[in-house]
Design an enzyme around this catalytic site. Structure first.
Site, PDB file in Angstrom:
ATOM      1  N   GLY A 168       0.875  -1.209   0.017  1.00 27.89           N
ATOM      2  CA  GLY A 168       0.114  -0.008  -0.199  1.00 27.89           C
ATOM      3  C   GLY A 168       0.677   0.955  -0.037  1.00 27.89           C
ATOM      4  O   GLY A 168       0.467   2.273   0.590  1.00 27.89           O
ATOM      5  N   SER A 169       2.096   1.172  -0.532  1.00 30.88           N
ATOM      6  CA  SER A 169       2.806   2.313  -0.532  1.00 30.88           C
ATOM      7  C   SER A 169       2.257   3.548  -1.346  1.00 30.88           C
ATOM      8  O   SER A 169       2.308   4.711  -1.356  1.00 30.88           O
ATOM      9  CB  SER A 169       4.116   2.216  -0.938  1.00 30.88           C
ATOM     10  OG  SER A 169       4.586   1.950  -2.220  1.00 30.88           O
ATOM     11  N   ASN A 170       1.492   3.165  -2.573  1.00 31.18           N
ATOM     12  CA  ASN A 170       0.851   3.985  -3.370  1.00 31.18           C
ATOM     13  C   ASN A 170      -0.167   4.655  -2.737  1.00 31.18           C
ATOM     14  O   ASN A 170      -0.799   5.793  -2.839  1.00 31.18           O
ATOM     15  CB  ASN A 170       0.620   3.608  -4.841  1.00 31.18           C
ATOM     16  CG  ASN A 170       1.860   3.472  -5.647  1.00 31.18           C
ATOM     17  OD1 ASN A 170       2.183   4.639  -6.344  1.00 31.18           O
ATOM     18  ND2 ASN A 170       2.425   2.226  -5.927  1.00 31.18           N
TER      19      ASN A 170
ATOM     20  N   ASN B 204      -5.117   3.199 -12.916  1.00 28.98           N
ATOM     21  CA  ASN B 204      -4.063   2.269 -12.241  1.00 28.98           C
ATOM     22  C   ASN B 204      -2.687   2.980 -12.449  1.00 28.98           C
ATOM     23  O   ASN B 204      -2.487   3.776 -12.976  1.00 28.98           O
ATOM     24  CB  ASN B 204      -4.199   0.865 -13.014  1.00 28.98           C
ATOM     25  CG  ASN B 204      -3.212  -0.096 -12.621  1.00 28.98           C
ATOM     26  OD1 ASN B 204      -3.344  -0.226 -11.473  1.00 28.98           O
ATOM     27  ND2 ASN B 204      -2.343  -0.737 -13.456  1.00 28.98           N
TER      28      ASN B 204
ATOM     29  N   HIS C 254       1.317   1.568 -12.845  1.00 32.82           N
ATOM     30  CA  HIS C 254       2.254   0.449 -13.538  1.00 32.82           C
ATOM     31  C   HIS C 254       3.389   0.833 -13.286  1.00 32.82           C
ATOM     32  O   HIS C 254       3.802   1.754 -14.059  1.00 32.82           O
ATOM     33  CB  HIS C 254       1.444   0.165 -14.821  1.00 32.82           C
ATOM     34  CG  HIS C 254       2.219  -1.030 -15.264  1.00 32.82           C
ATOM     35  ND1 HIS C 254       2.246  -2.354 -14.879  1.00 32.82           N
ATOM     36  CD2 HIS C 254       3.424  -1.115 -16.465  1.00 32.82           C
ATOM     37  CE1 HIS C 254       2.994  -3.053 -15.470  1.00 32.82           C
ATOM     38  NE2 HIS C 254       3.694  -2.675 -16.218  1.00 32.82           N
TER      39      HIS C 254
HETATM   40  C1  GRF Z   1       3.607  -0.757  -7.517  1.00 35.90           C
HETATM   41  O1  GRF Z   1       4.717  -1.173  -8.038  1.00 35.90           O
HETATM   42  C2  GRF Z   1       2.334  -0.632  -8.653  1.00 35.90           C
HETATM   43  O2  GRF Z   1       3.159   0.081  -9.551  1.00 35.90           O
HETATM   44  C3  GRF Z   1       1.854  -1.935  -8.960  1.00 35.90           C
HETATM   45  O3  GRF Z   1       1.959  -2.904  -7.876  1.00 35.90           O
HETATM   46  C4  GRF Z   1       3.012  -2.172  -6.887  1.00 35.90           C
HETATM   47  C5  GRF Z   1       2.058  -1.941  -5.775  1.00 35.90           C
HETATM   48  O4  GRF Z   1       2.996  -1.374  -4.565  1.00 35.90           O
HETATM   49  N1  GRF Z   1       0.796  -1.910  -9.806  1.00 35.90           N
HETATM   50  P1  GRF Z   1       2.137  -0.616  -3.468  1.00 35.90           P
HETATM   51  O5  GRF Z   1       1.305  -1.644  -2.860  1.00 35.90           O
HETATM   52  O6  GRF Z   1       1.537   0.677  -3.927  1.00 35.90           O
HETATM   53  O7  GRF Z   1       3.425  -0.191  -2.277  1.00 35.90           O
END
Ligand code: GRF
Length: 221
Positions: free
Chosen positions: A11-13, A108, A110
């Site tokens: 969940g870093s994003n 999304n 990516h």
């Molecule tokens: C990220 O690298 C994102 O680009 C991909 O999955 C990963 C998720 O990382 N779709 P996080 O859970 O957001 O840390």
């Protein structure tokens, strides 16, 4: 705009989105719920820490039944009336049942410069291929695998010494920069599509609007 976020892991994003929101950078994003398809995903803790409902629909309960899984996702999210779904590390491919339910679309993040390197494990593919430039793409989601229209992209160099871990760490920093920007633009209604091409309304490069570039870092034409 009411937003539901779907995650599968750390969940870093999601954290980057919620921190941007806390800094006042996403004034039009109303994050209503975070849903994970994996038990114990770190993203669920992050949601709770920010006072957002954390939900789980285990994809493992729907093997071979994608439509059933998508219906379960929609039923669980129904009370939140989300207009936009944000996939922040959600590791399932979604079809029309889910995609058609969100009037503002599904976006999304990516970790590659699409259309190169769609799918999983892109960092080892990139280092094995020997590309010199890598990066991240925020895009609208269609029924394919990472094939929907690009919203914005950010680039990083690939160094000789990079293995997949070093490269993924460098790309992740770019993800955390461009994804909140993309979600901010979409929730404020500034992104429109001309065919597959995303346009950022109200962006005046000549006035040097800070940060409002669909390319990171901004490059000369
Ligand atoms: C990220 O690298 C994102 O680009 C991909 O999955 C990963 C998720 O990382 N779709 P996080 O859970 O957001 O840390």
């Amino acid at each position: 705009m009411k937003v539901a976020v779907l995650c599968s892991g750390r969940g870093s994003n999601l954290k980057a989105l919620l921190e941007a929101r806390a800094r006042g950078e996403l004034p039009h994003a109303d994050f209503r719920a975070v849903l994970s398809d994996q038990e114990g995903a770190g993203a669920l803790d992050t949601a709770r820490m920010h006072g957002i409902d954390a939900l789980t629909v285990l994809s493992s309960g729907f093997r071979g039944d994608r439509t059933g899984f998508e219906r379960a996702l929609l039923e669980t999210l129904a009370p939140y009336s989300a207009e936009l779904a944000v996939l922040a590390g959600f590791q399932r491919v979604l079809g029309r049942t889910f995609l058609d339910a969100f009037p503002a679309g599904v976006v999304n993040i990516h970790p590659a410069l699409l259309p190169a390197f769609p799918g999983h494990m892109v960092w080892s593919k990139e280092t094995a291929y020997g590309v010199k430039l890598a990066g991240a793409t925020a895009h609208f989601v269609d029924e394919g695998v990472d094939s929907g229209p690009v919203i914005c992209q950010g680039a990083v160099p690939v160094l000789e010494t990079d293995g997949p871990d070093e490269l993924s760490a460098r790309i992740l920093k770019v993800e955390h920069r461009i994804f909140p920007a993309a979600v901010g633009w979409v929730t404020s209604g500034r992104v429109s599509l001309s065919g597959r091409t995303a346009l950022l309304r109200g962006f005046s490069p000549s006035e040097g609007e800070e940060g409002a570039s669909l390319v990171w870092p901004p490059l000369d034409a």
